[in-house]
Design a protein around this motif. Sequence first.
Motif, PDB file in Angstrom:
ATOM      1  N   SER A 129     -48.621  -3.383 -40.243  1.00 42.91           N
ATOM      2  CA  SER A 129     -47.417  -4.003 -40.786  1.00 42.91           C
ATOM      3  C   SER A 129     -47.454  -3.969 -42.311  1.00 42.91           C
ATOM      4  O   SER A 129     -48.490  -3.663 -42.918  1.00 42.91           O
ATOM      5  CB  SER A 129     -47.320  -5.444 -40.296  1.00 42.91           C
ATOM      6  OG  SER A 129     -48.413  -6.204 -40.819  1.00 42.91           O
ATOM      7  N   GLU A 130     -46.320  -4.304 -42.930  1.00 41.81           N
ATOM      8  CA  GLU A 130     -46.259  -4.348 -44.399  1.00 41.81           C
ATOM      9  C   GLU A 130     -47.268  -5.349 -44.958  1.00 41.81           C
ATOM     10  O   GLU A 130     -47.935  -5.087 -45.955  1.00 41.81           O
ATOM     11  CB  GLU A 130     -44.851  -4.731 -44.844  1.00 41.81           C
ATOM     12  CG  GLU A 130     -43.792  -3.659 -44.624  1.00 41.81           C
ATOM     13  CD  GLU A 130     -43.824  -2.594 -45.709  1.00 41.81           C
ATOM     14  OE1 GLU A 130     -44.569  -2.781 -46.688  1.00 41.81           O
ATOM     15  OE2 GLU A 130     -43.135  -1.564 -45.537  1.00 41.81           O
ATOM     16  N   ALA A 131     -47.379  -6.496 -44.301  1.00 45.53           N
ATOM     17  CA  ALA A 131     -48.313  -7.527 -44.761  1.00 45.53           C
ATOM     18  C   ALA A 131     -49.758  -7.056 -44.652  1.00 45.53           C
ATOM     19  O   ALA A 131     -50.574  -7.290 -45.549  1.00 45.53           O
ATOM     20  CB  ALA A 131     -48.102  -8.813 -43.963  1.00 45.53           C
ATOM     21  N   GLN A 132     -50.061  -6.374 -43.561  1.00 44.95           N
ATOM     22  CA  GLN A 132     -51.432  -5.882 -43.377  1.00 44.95           C
ATOM     23  C   GLN A 132     -51.759  -4.779 -44.392  1.00 44.95           C
ATOM     24  O   GLN A 132     -52.871  -4.734 -44.930  1.00 44.95           O
ATOM     25  CB  GLN A 132     -51.601  -5.349 -41.949  1.00 44.95           C
ATOM     26  CG  GLN A 132     -51.593  -6.437 -40.882  1.00 44.95           C
ATOM     27  CD  GLN A 132     -51.580  -5.874 -39.461  1.00 44.95           C
ATOM     28  OE1 GLN A 132     -50.982  -4.825 -39.212  1.00 44.95           O
ATOM     29  NE2 GLN A 132     -52.216  -6.571 -38.535  1.00 44.95           N
ATOM     30  N   ALA A 135     -52.326  -6.488 -47.736  1.00 43.44           N
ATOM     31  CA  ALA A 135     -53.628  -7.172 -47.778  1.00 43.44           C
ATOM     32  C   ALA A 135     -54.757  -6.165 -47.987  1.00 43.44           C
ATOM     33  O   ALA A 135     -55.693  -6.412 -48.752  1.00 43.44           O
ATOM     34  CB  ALA A 135     -53.839  -7.957 -46.484  1.00 43.44           C
TER      35      ALA A 135
END
Length: 220
Positions: A129-132, A135
């Motif tokens: 995902s974008e968040a992963q 990070a």
Amino acid sequence: MDEARHAMMGNELADITLRSLYVSGTATLLAALWSLPLAYMMAAKRRLQAVTAVTEALVGVPTVLVGLLLYFLLSRQGPLGFLNLLYTPTAIIVGEAVLITPLLVSVAYRVLRGAVETYGELALSLGASEAQAMALAVREAAPGLVAALVMGFSRAVGELGVALMIGGNIRGYTRTLTTAIALEVSKGEFEDAVSLGAILVVIMVAVSLGLRLVRRLGQP
């Protein structure tokens, strides 16, 4: 008379040094709150890369100009005069945070751009995902980001124009190492000015060596 004056200077030295560290450290953390997210957005969104030229140009803005603009904003007749921040440590913190923002954004952007292109895009291609992906990129860029923060702190602690113009160099309240050096030079007390300058250099060298140590410990 000289001994009494030097004794008084010695008593103030710790206070001035601690205030310089507090003001510059807080300003660096404050600037990081908006600089690092902006740098990541610039690295991840290619349409924002035009902002890079602006931030790099602002790195060279004279500190006295930044101090003058902030003075107009914070003075009683200024739009932010109701905050009563002029000639307070808070004013110096805000001023130094504004001053080092272009430097932090520029350095962090270059660090994050490589991490986003190398690790972020790879993670997205593998289904993250974008968040992963963010990070992962931030984690890989962490040593470079810490170096950017250290660079910003060194710029802040050695800054004079902002601290002098909106801090006022008030003894026991807003006096920092740089404004104390300027004061001693204006009085012709070059020996004390050199001593204060030596402390400033020691702080910068200690921060740089600390960063190298952290990097070495972080290496596998």
